[in-house]
Write a protein that holds these residues in place. Structure first.
Motif, PDB file in Angstrom:
ATOM      1  N   THR A 148      -1.005  -5.103   9.276  1.00 31.30           N
ATOM      2  CA  THR A 148      -0.482  -4.663   8.313  1.00 31.30           C
ATOM      3  C   THR A 148       0.346  -5.830   7.727  1.00 31.30           C
ATOM      4  O   THR A 148       1.030  -6.456   8.434  1.00 31.30           O
ATOM      5  CB  THR A 148       0.605  -3.838   8.750  1.00 31.30           C
ATOM      6  N   ASP A 198       1.805  -8.048  10.815  1.00 33.59           N
ATOM      7  CA  ASP A 198       1.362  -7.889  12.324  1.00 33.59           C
ATOM      8  C   ASP A 198       0.019  -7.796  12.613  1.00 33.59           C
ATOM      9  O   ASP A 198      -0.830  -7.893  11.771  1.00 33.59           O
ATOM     10  CB  ASP A 198       2.122  -6.484  12.760  1.00 33.59           C
ATOM     11  N   VAL A 206       3.182   9.228   5.642  1.00 32.79           N
ATOM     12  CA  VAL A 206       4.575   9.336   6.587  1.00 32.79           C
ATOM     13  C   VAL A 206       5.510  10.423   6.108  1.00 32.79           C
ATOM     14  O   VAL A 206       5.553  10.604   4.715  1.00 32.79           O
ATOM     15  CB  VAL A 206       5.181   8.007   6.371  1.00 32.79           C
ATOM     16  N   GLY A 211      -2.913  -1.093  11.123  1.00 35.85           N
ATOM     17  CA  GLY A 211      -2.827  -0.632   9.815  1.00 35.85           C
ATOM     18  C   GLY A 211      -2.365   0.798   9.598  1.00 35.85           C
ATOM     19  O   GLY A 211      -2.264   1.453  10.734  1.00 35.85           O
ATOM     20  N   PHE A 212      -1.836   1.200   8.651  1.00 34.95           N
ATOM     21  CA  PHE A 212      -1.442   2.748   8.596  1.00 34.95           C
ATOM     22  C   PHE A 212      -1.158   3.098   6.849  1.00 34.95           C
ATOM     23  O   PHE A 212      -1.182   2.430   6.161  1.00 34.95           O
ATOM     24  CB  PHE A 212      -0.003   3.008   9.213  1.00 34.95           C
ATOM     25  N   VAL A 228      13.951   8.924  14.331  1.00 34.66           N
ATOM     26  CA  VAL A 228      13.214   8.143  13.692  1.00 34.66           C
ATOM     27  C   VAL A 228      12.559   8.622  12.285  1.00 34.66           C
ATOM     28  O   VAL A 228      12.856   9.703  11.994  1.00 34.66           O
ATOM     29  CB  VAL A 228      12.044   7.691  14.620  1.00 34.66           C
ATOM     30  N   GLY A 229      11.732   7.629  11.632  1.00 32.29           N
ATOM     31  CA  GLY A 229      11.136   8.046  10.364  1.00 32.29           C
ATOM     32  C   GLY A 229      11.806   7.747   9.181  1.00 32.29           C
ATOM     33  O   GLY A 229      11.591   8.131   8.028  1.00 32.29           O
ATOM     34  N   ARG A 230      13.158   7.040   9.101  1.00 31.01           N
ATOM     35  CA  ARG A 230      13.713   6.665   7.913  1.00 31.01           C
ATOM     36  C   ARG A 230      13.580   5.321   7.701  1.00 31.01           C
ATOM     37  O   ARG A 230      14.149   4.634   6.516  1.00 31.01           O
ATOM     38  CB  ARG A 230      15.288   6.852   8.141  1.00 31.01           C
ATOM     39  N   GLY A 231      12.907   4.529   8.354  1.00 29.87           N
ATOM     40  CA  GLY A 231      12.829   2.876   7.994  1.00 29.87           C
ATOM     41  C   GLY A 231      12.250   2.660   6.737  1.00 29.87           C
ATOM     42  O   GLY A 231      12.964   1.901   5.853  1.00 29.87           O
ATOM     43  N   ILE A 232      11.180   3.031   6.534  1.00 31.39           N
ATOM     44  CA  ILE A 232      10.248   2.674   5.190  1.00 31.39           C
ATOM     45  C   ILE A 232      11.133   3.303   3.793  1.00 31.39           C
ATOM     46  O   ILE A 232      11.619   2.528   3.109  1.00 31.39           O
ATOM     47  CB  ILE A 232       8.967   3.024   5.081  1.00 31.39           C
ATOM     48  N   PHE A 233      11.867   4.255   4.150  1.00 30.50           N
ATOM     49  CA  PHE A 233      12.593   5.070   3.016  1.00 30.50           C
ATOM     50  C   PHE A 233      13.719   3.914   2.716  1.00 30.50           C
ATOM     51  O   PHE A 233      13.988   3.892   1.665  1.00 30.50           O
ATOM     52  CB  PHE A 233      12.888   6.554   3.611  1.00 30.50           C
ATOM     53  N   HIS A 284       5.405  -0.300  16.109  1.00 29.55           N
ATOM     54  CA  HIS A 284       4.203   0.434  15.658  1.00 29.55           C
ATOM     55  C   HIS A 284       2.938  -0.294  15.609  1.00 29.55           C
ATOM     56  O   HIS A 284       1.857  -0.171  16.158  1.00 29.55           O
ATOM     57  CB  HIS A 284       4.339   1.277  14.366  1.00 29.55           C
ATOM     58  N   GLY A 285       3.074  -1.543  14.701  1.00 22.65           N
ATOM     59  CA  GLY A 285       1.820  -2.223  14.485  1.00 22.65           C
ATOM     60  C   GLY A 285       1.230  -2.922  15.888  1.00 22.65           C
ATOM     61  O   GLY A 285       0.338  -2.442  16.176  1.00 22.65           O
ATOM     62  N   ASN A 333       9.015  -2.177  13.023  1.00 20.96           N
ATOM     63  CA  ASN A 333       7.954  -1.509  12.842  1.00 20.96           C
ATOM     64  C   ASN A 333       6.728  -2.315  13.114  1.00 20.96           C
ATOM     65  O   ASN A 333       5.814  -1.802  13.731  1.00 20.96           O
ATOM     66  CB  ASN A 333       7.818  -1.007  11.203  1.00 20.96           C
ATOM     67  N   ALA A 334       6.773  -3.496  12.743  1.00 21.79           N
ATOM     68  CA  ALA A 334       5.567  -4.358  13.089  1.00 21.79           C
ATOM     69  C   ALA A 334       5.567  -4.839  14.552  1.00 21.79           C
ATOM     70  O   ALA A 334       4.579  -4.716  15.208  1.00 21.79           O
ATOM     71  CB  ALA A 334       5.980  -5.746  12.481  1.00 21.79           C
TER      72      ALA A 334
HETATM   73  N1  ADP Z   1       3.504  -2.124  10.840  1.00 16.72           N
HETATM   74  C1  ADP Z   1       3.224  -0.739  11.038  1.00 16.72           C
HETATM   75  N2  ADP Z   1       2.002  -0.519  11.766  1.00 16.72           N
HETATM   76  C2  ADP Z   1       1.548   0.551  12.092  1.00 16.72           C
HETATM   77  N3  ADP Z   1       2.183   1.686  11.628  1.00 16.72           N
HETATM   78  C3  ADP Z   1       3.631   1.588  10.838  1.00 16.72           C
HETATM   79  C4  ADP Z   1       3.939   0.377  10.726  1.00 16.72           C
HETATM   80  N4  ADP Z   1       5.086   0.559  10.202  1.00 16.72           N
HETATM   81  C5  ADP Z   1       5.255   1.907   9.973  1.00 16.72           C
HETATM   82  N5  ADP Z   1       4.335   2.462  10.708  1.00 16.72           N
HETATM   83  C6  ADP Z   1       4.236   3.838  10.559  1.00 16.72           C
HETATM   84  O1  ADP Z   1       5.089   4.501   9.611  1.00 16.72           O
HETATM   85  C7  ADP Z   1       6.008   5.543  10.322  1.00 16.72           C
HETATM   86  C8  ADP Z   1       7.253   5.572   9.627  1.00 16.72           C
HETATM   87  O2  ADP Z   1       7.998   4.254   9.741  1.00 16.72           O
HETATM   88  P1  ADP Z   1       9.486   4.367   9.478  1.00 16.72           P
HETATM   89  O3  ADP Z   1       9.655   4.918   8.222  1.00 16.72           O
HETATM   90  O4  ADP Z   1       9.937   2.813   9.434  1.00 16.72           O
HETATM   91  O5  ADP Z   1      10.106   5.243  10.583  1.00 16.72           O
HETATM   92  P2  ADP Z   1      10.208   4.993  12.226  1.00 16.72           P
HETATM   93  O6  ADP Z   1       9.627   3.369  12.253  1.00 16.72           O
HETATM   94  O7  ADP Z   1      11.530   5.133  12.495  1.00 16.72           O
HETATM   95  O8  ADP Z   1       9.174   5.861  12.705  1.00 16.72           O
HETATM   96  C9  ADP Z   1       5.898   5.197  11.592  1.00 16.72           C
HETATM   97  O9  ADP Z   1       6.362   6.097  12.495  1.00 16.72           O
HETATM   98  C10 ADP Z   1       4.538   4.516  11.960  1.00 16.72           C
HETATM   99  O10 ADP Z   1       3.703   5.556  12.270  1.00 16.72           O
END
Ligand code: ADP
Ligand code: ADP
Lengths: 111, 146, 111, 146
Positions: free
Chosen positions: B133, B86, B96, B90-91, B109-114, B59-60, B55-56
């Motif tokens: 972040t 990173d 999410v 930020g977010f 995508v979209g399951r990472g943080i979960f 997305h970051g 993610n870092a």
């Molecule tokens: N370090 C980060 N910096 C900015 N946005 C982030 C970061 N980590 C996560 N995100 C945001 O949160 C969303 C969900 O993340 P995640 O659950 O890991 O799913 P995925 O990475 O598969 O989209 C990402 O699509 C992104 O928009």
């Protein structure tokens, strides 16, 4: 992740090994699935017995394989899902999406 | 275990190149193994950390190889604490989408943080616009049996 | 085929150039679409103005892009479809499947 | 045009490697250009030929680089005739699914032969199990205007 593949009873079997964590892994697996589609091999099993663990990148690749094959009138089955991966599939509700089998033989019979 | 009483911190900084995730995982697992942590727990932590670092990078830092991802791994007898920072914008984790919603089940995508929240005991996400972040995730260790 | 991409008004714009005839072309385009998805760029336009011609491999890539983006809650639009490609889309009935626009501006507005 | 009265045949043989399609297209287009054929017609023929050769590589020879694809291009004043032969198991063109059927519209593959039939004037497919497949496709040329 390392990737090999073989064929059995008209079914293409993908054998990823190691960890599926992102970076180069997604491209590798996806390209192989597209290669199968091009060659008309639309029954595919992913044998997960050699996969130590995967993160959401791995789950994304499985879904991409599933939907890509379905769009092309094919089918994807999972075989030999390990406990760690099974638990990820359960908490993400993806158990309801995939057709998983305890062995390659059973997966082949299920087509 | 020799490291039981003195927490140790290991640091790694990598550029935002997707393939570097392999190096991050090797660094993490080597240090957790050295500390005598069980394989079962190591793989849970490794899954979570590769999520956070991907993610870092993606997305970051949006894959900009000039931007760095910093990781601290602190190992004590009680827990393993990971901190990943990173240089992104930020977010808002509250924004999410729910990966369990029926209409999101087939998203790639979209399951990472979960998954991170599921595998680790505490997770805090601190996104500061302009300052990047920092994600902090802690895994409690079972009491030593010896 | 050569591939470049740019961004405008929050929309990712893919610019293939030359001929799309198979071989290495499919992988290139597909990998770029997956890169977009990973980065959360789910509004994508393919600018076809620089494409001399394509065969069914090219059409397959467009469909793969469309369905992959849809599976990820994104959208794919075509822009600047040339006469030759338009005629292929028409005879294959794919005109009914794609959302095509006469310019990048119009394609951007249509999201 | 100097070639108007004597048909000329050009031959190319390539191994079944998907990336070789570029070479096939260059060979074809160079010879059609040399014969003074209009760009419009050249691209129609090139689209059709790349379909046929991709099929020979992918389906006929199943990507086995030991197996060859042979192509003859015969150019006369009246027509361009293409013949592509692979070493595969042959196939039944009648058994190919209809790419225009609603349920096949979102398939990534299955439109090649359909497009060849649309772009060329006559197409014959001769698949002999054990002897490979030969696809012959002819494009009539407009009468010379000079
Ligand atoms: N370090 C980060 N910096 C900015 N946005 C982030 C970061 N980590 C996560 N995100 C945001 O949160 C969303 C969900 O993340 P995640 O659950 O890991 O799913 P995925 O990475 O598969 O989209 C990402 O699509 C992104 O928009
Ligand atoms: N040279 C060949 N040898 C064997 N099978 C072939 C050959 N060419 C075509 N086919 C078969 O015909 C089917 C349809 O071909 P085509 O219409 O070109 O679509 P596609 O190649 O995209 O599947 C192929 O999937 C394959 O099964």
């Amino acid at each position: 992740m390392k990737l090999s593949h073989r064929e059995e009873a008209g079914v293409a079997i993908l054998e990823p090994r190691g960890k599926i964590m992102g970076g180069p892994d997604a491209t590798l697996l996806h390209d192989q699935l597209h290669e199968f589609i091009k060659e008309g091999k639309l029954k595919v099993i992913i044998d997960l017995s050699g996969v130590d663990w995967m993160n959401s990148t791995g789950l994304g690749i499985l879904i991409s394989g599933l939907t890509t094959l379905r769009n092309n009138k094919g089918e994807l089955k999972l075989a030999n899902v390990t406990e760690k991966i099974q638990s990820l599939l359960t908490i993400t509700k993806l158990v309801t999406v995939f057709d998983a089998h305890d062995s390659i033989d059973e997966a082949i019979k299920s087509f | 275990m020799s490291t039981a009483n003195s927490p140790k911190t290991y640091r790694l900084t990598v550029p935002s190149i997707p393939d570097r995730i392999t190096q991050v995982d090797e660094f993490l697992e080597a240090n957790l193994q050295k500390a005598g942590i069980a394989d079962e727990i190591i793989s849970d932590i490794a899954i979570a950390v590769t999520e956070i670092v991907n993610n870092a990078i993606d997305h970051g830092n949006a894959g900009d190889p000039e931007k760095m991802v910093k990781m601290n791994v602190t190992i004590s007898a009680e827990e393993v604490a990971i901190e990943v920072t990173d240089e992104g914008g930020g977010f808002d984790p509250g924004a999410v989408a729910d990966p369990l919603a029926e209409e999101n089940l087939l998203r790639e995508v979209g399951r990472g943080i979960f998954i991170v929240r599921h595998l680790m005991d505490t997770v805090s996400i601190n996104g500061v616009p302009g300052k990047g972040t920092t994600v902090r995730a802690v895994k409690k260790l079972p009491p030593a049996t010896s």
